[in-house]
Design an enzyme around this catalytic site. Structure first.
Site, PDB file in Angstrom:
ATOM      1  N   ARG A 113      64.274  41.016  45.900  1.00  0.00           N
ATOM      2  CA  ARG A 113      63.049  41.293  46.678  1.00  0.00           C
ATOM      3  C   ARG A 113      63.318  40.829  48.102  1.00  0.00           C
ATOM      4  O   ARG A 113      63.513  39.641  48.342  1.00  0.00           O
ATOM      5  CB  ARG A 113      61.853  40.551  46.076  1.00  0.00           C
ATOM      6  CG  ARG A 113      60.633  40.537  46.988  1.00  0.00           C
ATOM      7  CD  ARG A 113      59.377  40.113  46.274  1.00  0.00           C
ATOM      8  NE  ARG A 113      58.931  41.145  45.345  1.00  0.00           N
ATOM      9  CZ  ARG A 113      57.749  41.138  44.727  1.00  0.00           C
ATOM     10  NH1 ARG A 113      56.892  40.161  44.939  1.00  0.00           N
ATOM     11  NH2 ARG A 113      57.426  42.104  43.899  1.00  0.00           N
ATOM     12  N   HIS A 140      58.633  50.201  46.417  1.00  0.00           N
ATOM     13  CA  HIS A 140      58.510  49.335  45.225  1.00  0.00           C
ATOM     14  C   HIS A 140      58.699  50.219  43.983  1.00  0.00           C
ATOM     15  O   HIS A 140      57.766  50.448  43.217  1.00  0.00           O
ATOM     16  CB  HIS A 140      57.139  48.650  45.247  1.00  0.00           C
ATOM     17  CG  HIS A 140      57.039  47.452  44.349  1.00  0.00           C
ATOM     18  ND1 HIS A 140      58.107  46.960  43.603  1.00  0.00           N
ATOM     19  CD2 HIS A 140      55.986  46.633  44.060  1.00  0.00           C
ATOM     20  CE1 HIS A 140      57.705  45.913  42.915  1.00  0.00           C
ATOM     21  NE2 HIS A 140      56.422  45.689  43.174  1.00  0.00           N
ATOM     22  N   GLN A 143      57.687  49.091  40.318  1.00  0.00           N
ATOM     23  CA  GLN A 143      56.242  49.139  40.080  1.00  0.00           C
ATOM     24  C   GLN A 143      55.805  50.543  39.687  1.00  0.00           C
ATOM     25  O   GLN A 143      55.055  50.734  38.724  1.00  0.00           O
ATOM     26  CB  GLN A 143      55.492  48.700  41.343  1.00  0.00           C
ATOM     27  CG  GLN A 143      53.987  48.737  41.186  1.00  0.00           C
ATOM     28  CD  GLN A 143      53.503  47.717  40.177  1.00  0.00           C
ATOM     29  OE1 GLN A 143      53.853  46.550  40.266  1.00  0.00           O
ATOM     30  NE2 GLN A 143      52.703  48.128  39.205  1.00  0.00           N
ATOM     31  N   ASP A 231      45.687  49.190  46.564  1.00  0.00           N
ATOM     32  CA  ASP A 231      46.603  48.053  46.717  1.00  0.00           C
ATOM     33  C   ASP A 231      46.028  47.165  47.826  1.00  0.00           C
ATOM     34  O   ASP A 231      45.090  47.571  48.543  1.00  0.00           O
ATOM     35  CB  ASP A 231      48.017  48.556  47.059  1.00  0.00           C
ATOM     36  CG  ASP A 231      49.085  47.453  46.990  1.00  0.00           C
ATOM     37  OD1 ASP A 231      48.762  46.324  46.568  1.00  0.00           O
ATOM     38  OD2 ASP A 231      50.242  47.721  47.366  1.00  0.00           O
ATOM     39  N   CYS A 270      48.620  47.540  41.522  1.00  0.00           N
ATOM     40  CA  CYS A 270      49.857  46.866  41.086  1.00  0.00           C
ATOM     41  C   CYS A 270      49.684  45.371  40.905  1.00  0.00           C
ATOM     42  O   CYS A 270      50.506  44.739  40.250  1.00  0.00           O
ATOM     43  CB  CYS A 270      50.987  47.166  42.067  1.00  0.00           C
ATOM     44  SG  CYS A 270      50.742  46.435  43.707  1.00  0.00           S
ATOM     45  N   ARG A 298      55.626  46.657  33.415  1.00  0.00           N
ATOM     46  CA  ARG A 298      56.785  46.288  34.243  1.00  0.00           C
ATOM     47  C   ARG A 298      57.938  45.855  33.331  1.00  0.00           C
ATOM     48  O   ARG A 298      59.092  46.225  33.549  1.00  0.00           O
ATOM     49  CB  ARG A 298      56.418  45.126  35.187  1.00  0.00           C
ATOM     50  CG  ARG A 298      55.400  45.461  36.259  1.00  0.00           C
ATOM     51  CD  ARG A 298      55.950  46.415  37.290  1.00  0.00           C
ATOM     52  NE  ARG A 298      57.133  45.893  37.977  1.00  0.00           N
ATOM     53  CZ  ARG A 298      57.106  45.079  39.036  1.00  0.00           C
ATOM     54  NH1 ARG A 298      55.951  44.754  39.579  1.00  0.00           N
ATOM     55  NH2 ARG A 298      58.224  44.651  39.602  1.00  0.00           N
TER      56      ARG A 298
HETATM   57  N1   CP Z   1      53.166  43.915  41.409  1.00  0.00           N
HETATM   58  C1   CP Z   1      54.108  43.019  41.777  1.00  0.00           C
HETATM   59  O1   CP Z   1      55.254  43.350  42.170  1.00  0.00           O
HETATM   60  O2   CP Z   1      53.720  41.719  41.620  1.00  0.00           O
HETATM   61  P1   CP Z   1      54.507  40.430  42.130  1.00  0.00           P
HETATM   62  O3   CP Z   1      54.468  40.436  43.625  1.00  0.00           O
HETATM   63  O4   CP Z   1      53.750  39.261  41.540  1.00  0.00           O
HETATM   64  O5   CP Z   1      55.921  40.495  41.625  1.00  0.00           O
HETATM   65  N1  NVA Z   2      51.940  46.180  48.806  1.00  0.00           N
HETATM   66  C1  NVA Z   2      52.041  44.839  48.262  1.00  0.00           C
HETATM   67  C2  NVA Z   2      52.583  44.898  46.859  1.00  0.00           C
HETATM   68  C3  NVA Z   2      52.714  43.564  46.185  1.00  0.00           C
HETATM   69  C4  NVA Z   2      53.306  43.655  44.840  1.00  0.00           C
HETATM   70  C5  NVA Z   2      52.928  43.997  49.164  1.00  0.00           C
HETATM   71  O1  NVA Z   2      53.950  44.501  49.623  1.00  0.00           O
HETATM   72  O2  NVA Z   2      52.584  42.842  49.421  1.00  0.00           O
END
Ligand code: CP
Ligand code: NVA
Length: 315
Positions: A113, A140, A143, A231, A270, A298
């Protein structure tokens, strides 16, 4: 969209849904469904990561991605090792390319990440083991694989159907748009003008024959849809929180908007959600919400993604 980066043998990076052929996305979804159905009684052949170790690197916080990948790796018979970007001063102590070369000598895969998508691509370019995108500021894909699985569990095949995104144009939306091009479903996107999808993404969608409908009015975007998706208004790395709140206030998913969508529509998010901002409690906890199925999925989707990355099939 970058050109797919290949690895020797049957192994593959999982960087973006636009890199995958429709049949590959289908193959992953089928595998996810099969392995989900037998989670409590897995087959010996499900231990496809036996003898393999995956490094998980987090430059940003995570609950779902971290835990679901860790459990997926364990349940497939593999080992995981977690480090934070801070600990290794990712991209600072040495080049991303050198980090990729070193990690490839220790582990059999890298799940990462990292906000900067170019750094993800750089890592993949120099790694000799599969790299999996656990979220960047741009996309993502893990997701959205879980979300496709969730949609199809509730509503049947997604091809030819309609999903409606309401709010900010962010990383999750990009992966949804890529999925819509690959699987052939309509995506309506309601955003304020200031936060609409970037021109290069719209261009990619047009070139790849996605049925992407850009709209302003959330009520019109959700009318008769199969799925309403929201989101957070402020994503990781966004610095203009106050501006976003002002722009996005009319885009809250609440009971009135779900009524405009109709009772057939499911609600997706998500997570993590900011209750009372992009979505109200009554929707998140209501009968149309499938958000905790998405979170669970997931785990199952990522098992199938890992299998695909090593050229394995979940029979
Ligand atoms: N939806 C998602 O990726 O959650 P986290 O940021 O907790 O991993
Ligand atoms: N769009 C959000 C998703 C988190 C899982 C972010 O990037 O923070």
């Amino acid at each position: 969209m970058t050109k797919p980066i290949s690895l020797p043998g049957e192994r593959r990076h999982f960087l973006d849904l636009g890199d995958l052929a429709p049949g590959e996305i289908r193959h992953i979804l089928d595998g996810a469904r099969r392995i989900k159905a037998r989670r409590r009684a897995p087959l010996a052949s499900d231990r496809i990561l036996a003898g393999r170790s995956i490094a998980m690197i987090f430059e940003q916080p995570s609950l779902r991605t971290r835990l679901s990948f860790d459990m997926a790796i364990r349940e497939l018979g593999g080992e995981s090792v977690m480090v934070t970007g801070k600990e290794i001063e990712l991209g600072e102590r040495e080049s991303i390319a050198d980090t990729a070369r070193v990690l490839s000598r220790y582990v059999d895969g890298i799940m990462i990440r990292i906000l900067d998508h170019r750094q993800l691509i750089e890592l993949a370019r120099h790694a000799t083991v599969p790299v999996l995108n656990g979220l960047t500021k741009t996309s993502h894909p893990c997701q959205v694989m879980a979300d496709l699985l969730t949609f199809e569990e509730r509503k049947g095949a997604i091809s030819g159907r309609t999903v409606s995104w309401v709010g900010d144009s962010n990383n999750v939306l990009r992966s949804w748009i890529e999925a819509s091009a690959r699987l052939g479903f309509t995506i309506r996107v309601a955003t304020p003008e200031e936060l609409q999808p970037r021109p290069e993404l719209v261009e990619w969608a047009r070139a790849n024959k996605a049925d992407l409908q850009l709209m302003r009015d959330p009520q019109a975007a959700v009318a008769g849809t199969d799925c309403v998706i929201a989101d957070a208004w402020v994503s990781m790395g966004d610095k203009d929180g106050a501006r976003r709140h002002n722009l996005l206030k009319p885009y809250q998913v609440n009971a009135a908007l779900m009524a405009a969508a109709g009772p057939q529509a499911i609600f997706m998010h998500c997570l993590p959600a900011k209750r009372g901002e992009e979505v109200t409690d009554e929707v998140l906890d209501g009968p149309q919400s499938v958000v905790f199925d998405e979170a669970e999925n997931r785990l199952h989707a990522q098992k199938a993604i890992l299998a695909w990355a090593y050229g394995q099939t979940i029979a």
